[in-house]
Design an enzyme around this catalytic site. Structure first.
Site, PDB file in Angstrom:
ATOM      1  N   GLY A 150      -9.312 -73.884  43.040  1.00  0.00           N
ATOM      2  CA  GLY A 150     -10.470 -74.668  43.477  1.00  0.00           C
ATOM      3  C   GLY A 150     -11.634 -73.821  43.949  1.00  0.00           C
ATOM      4  O   GLY A 150     -12.337 -74.194  44.897  1.00  0.00           O
ATOM      5  N   SER A 151     -11.881 -72.682  43.289  1.00  0.00           N
ATOM      6  CA  SER A 151     -12.959 -71.815  43.771  1.00  0.00           C
ATOM      7  C   SER A 151     -14.330 -72.495  43.618  1.00  0.00           C
ATOM      8  O   SER A 151     -15.170 -72.414  44.520  1.00  0.00           O
ATOM      9  CB  SER A 151     -12.920 -70.442  43.093  1.00  0.00           C
ATOM     10  OG  SER A 151     -13.659 -70.425  41.921  1.00  0.00           O
ATOM     11  N   SER A 152     -14.564 -73.197  42.512  1.00  0.00           N
ATOM     12  CA  SER A 152     -15.877 -73.837  42.337  1.00  0.00           C
ATOM     13  C   SER A 152     -16.074 -74.930  43.388  1.00  0.00           C
ATOM     14  O   SER A 152     -17.187 -75.114  43.913  1.00  0.00           O
ATOM     15  CB  SER A 152     -16.039 -74.416  40.927  1.00  0.00           C
ATOM     16  OG  SER A 152     -15.081 -75.421  40.684  1.00  0.00           O
ATOM     17  N   ALA A 153     -14.999 -75.631  43.737  1.00  0.00           N
ATOM     18  CA  ALA A 153     -15.119 -76.693  44.744  1.00  0.00           C
ATOM     19  C   ALA A 153     -15.415 -76.101  46.116  1.00  0.00           C
ATOM     20  O   ALA A 153     -16.259 -76.621  46.856  1.00  0.00           O
ATOM     21  CB  ALA A 153     -13.835 -77.522  44.791  1.00  0.00           C
ATOM     22  N   ASP A 185      -9.746 -81.016  44.578  1.00  0.00           N
ATOM     23  CA  ASP A 185     -10.185 -79.690  45.036  1.00  0.00           C
ATOM     24  C   ASP A 185     -11.259 -79.804  46.121  1.00  0.00           C
ATOM     25  O   ASP A 185     -11.163 -79.171  47.175  1.00  0.00           O
ATOM     26  CB  ASP A 185     -10.741 -78.858  43.869  1.00  0.00           C
ATOM     27  CG  ASP A 185      -9.666 -78.429  42.891  1.00  0.00           C
ATOM     28  OD1 ASP A 185      -8.510 -78.897  43.035  1.00  0.00           O
ATOM     29  OD2 ASP A 185      -9.960 -77.634  41.978  1.00  0.00           O
TER      30      ASP A 185
END
Ligand code: PMV
Length: 315
Positions: free
Chosen positions: A100-103, A145
Site C-alpha cells: 500500500g505504498s501509493s495509499a 490500503d
C-alpha cells in the site's frame, strides 16, 4: 504554516485471495512510513518525491495525477479552488510489494495539503481524498490500503462492506518481519491461478471459504487474547491453504521455512503471492537473529511493529 505528516504501510495478515470470493480478511498497519513535509506557497502545487527523484506541479500533472485528484477532492469539500502549496514526499515503503505504498503517500499528502489550507484533516476527509487518489492509480481498488493507512491498527474487511477497525487487540512482545523475496509478481495472474483452482474444487471450494472465515474469526480471538502462539498457528494454516491453491513460490517457501525453524510463531505469504512478500510473526527477542538468517539467504527484511496507529501529524 508547515505540516509534517506520516502514514503507515499495510499488510494483509490473513484472508487474501479468499476475500476476492467473499470471505473475511484481516489487514494491519505496520511501522513503515510515507511522509509528507509541506509549506504554503505563492503559486502552483509543487510536489517533490525523494524516492522517485521527480518534481512536478500538480496543476499540470504527469506522474502525480493521483495527488492532484486528492488535492481537488479536499478543496471541493470546502467549496474552494485548490490552494498553492509545496509538498515533499519520502517513503520507506517498498513500491509494488503489496504494502500500500501509493495509499500511504496519498494519505500523508492529503492530511498535509488539508492543513496547509487551514482545514482539519479529519479521518473521513483523509480517507476519502486518499481513495480518490487510489482510483487514479488502481482503477477500482477495494479501499483497504487507504483505510488501513488512515485509521491504523488491525482492520477486518469483507468485499462490499465497510472495513472495521478491531478494538481491544494487541500483540505484546512480538515483531513482524516483512520478507521481500524480490521476485516480481502479478496480482492479476495470482488471482486467476487461485480462482481457477477454487472453481475446479466445486462444492469443496465453498467449504474452504467457510473454513477461512472460521480461521479469520479464530485469528481475531487470538488477537483479542494477545495469543501470538495461536495466531502463529493460524498464519501457518493460512499459508498451507494458499500454497495448495497454487499461489506460493519456492522463494516464499524458503523464507517461510527459515523463519519457522528459527523460532517464528508462524509465517505465510502476504498479498497476491507467487513471489513478492512473506510475513513472519516472531518473538521480539528473536527478531534480530531470524532477520539476519533471512538476510544471509539474500532476502530483504524489514523488522516492524504491527497494528501501529494510522496517519499522524508530526507538526
Ligand atoms: O499483493 P496485493 O496487494 O496486490 O494483494 C492482493 C490481495 C488479493 O486478495 C490477492 C487480491 C485482492 O484484490 O484482494
Amino acid at each position: 504554516m508547515r505540516c509534517v505528516v506520516r502514514a503507515p504501510a499495510k499488510i494483509i495478515l490473513l484472508g487474501e485471495h479468499w476475500v476476492v470470493h467473499g470471505s473475511k480478511a484481516v489487514a494491519a498497519a505496520v511501522g513503515l512510513y510515507a511522509r509528507a513535509l509541506g509549506q504554503r506557497a505563492e503559486q502552483g502545487i509543487v510536489v517533490s518525491s525523494k524516492n522517485l527523484g521527480i518534481v512536478e506541479d500538480l496543476t499540470s500533472c504527469h506522474r502525480f495525477c493521483n495527488l492532484w485528484e486528492a488535492a481537488q477532492y479536499i478543496a471541493a469539500s470546502v467549496s474552494r479552488r485548490p490552494w498553492p502549496a509545496r509538498i515533499h514526499i519520502e517513503s520507506d515503503i517498498p513500491i509494488g510489494a503489496g504494502m500500500g505504498s501509493s495509499a500511504a503517500v496519498a494519505v500523508a499528502f492529503s492530511a498535509c495539503y488539508a492543513m496547509l489550507g487551514g482545514i482539519k484533516p479529519s479521518l473521513n476527509l483523509v480517507l476519502r481524498a486518499a481513495y480518490a487518489a487510489e482510483k487514479i492509480v488502481h482503477g477500482n481498488p477495494s479501499g483497504i490500503d487507504n483505510t488501513v493507512s488512515t485509521i491504523g491498527g488491525f482492520v477486518l474487511y469483507r468485499r462490499g462492506e465497510n472495513p472495521i477497525r478491531l478494538s481491544n487487540v494487541s500483540l505484546k512482545g512480538t515483531k513482524l518481519l516483512i520478507i521481500d523475496t524480490g521476485i516480481p509478481r502479478s496480482t492479476k495472474i495470482a488471482v486467476d491461478v487461485f480462482s481457477t483452482r477454487l472453481r475446479a474444487l466445486h462444492g469443496l471450494g465453498g467449504s474452504l471459504l467457510e473454513l477461512m472465515n472460521k480461521v479469520v474469526d479464530e485469528a481475531i480471538t487470538a488477537l483479542r487474547e494477545d495469543d501470538a502462539t495461536k495466531l502463529g498457528l493460524l498464519l501457518d494454516l493460512s499459508h498451507g491453504l494458499l500454497n495448495a491453491m497454487g499461489v506460493s513460490h519456492e522463494a516464499l517457501e524458503t523464507a517461510i521455512h527459515i523463519a519457522r525453524r528459527s523460532g517464528a510463531y508462524g509465517a505465510k505469504l502476504t498479498g497476491a503471492g507467487m513471489g513478492g512478500t512473506a510475513i513472519a510473526l516472531v518473538p521480539s527477542e528473536k527478531a534480530g537473529i531470524i532477520s539476519s538468517l533471512l538476510k544471509e539467504r539474500g532476502f530483504r527484511v524489514f523488522e516492524v511493529e504491527i497494528g501501529v496507529n494510522g496517519f499522524t501529524i508530526q507538526s
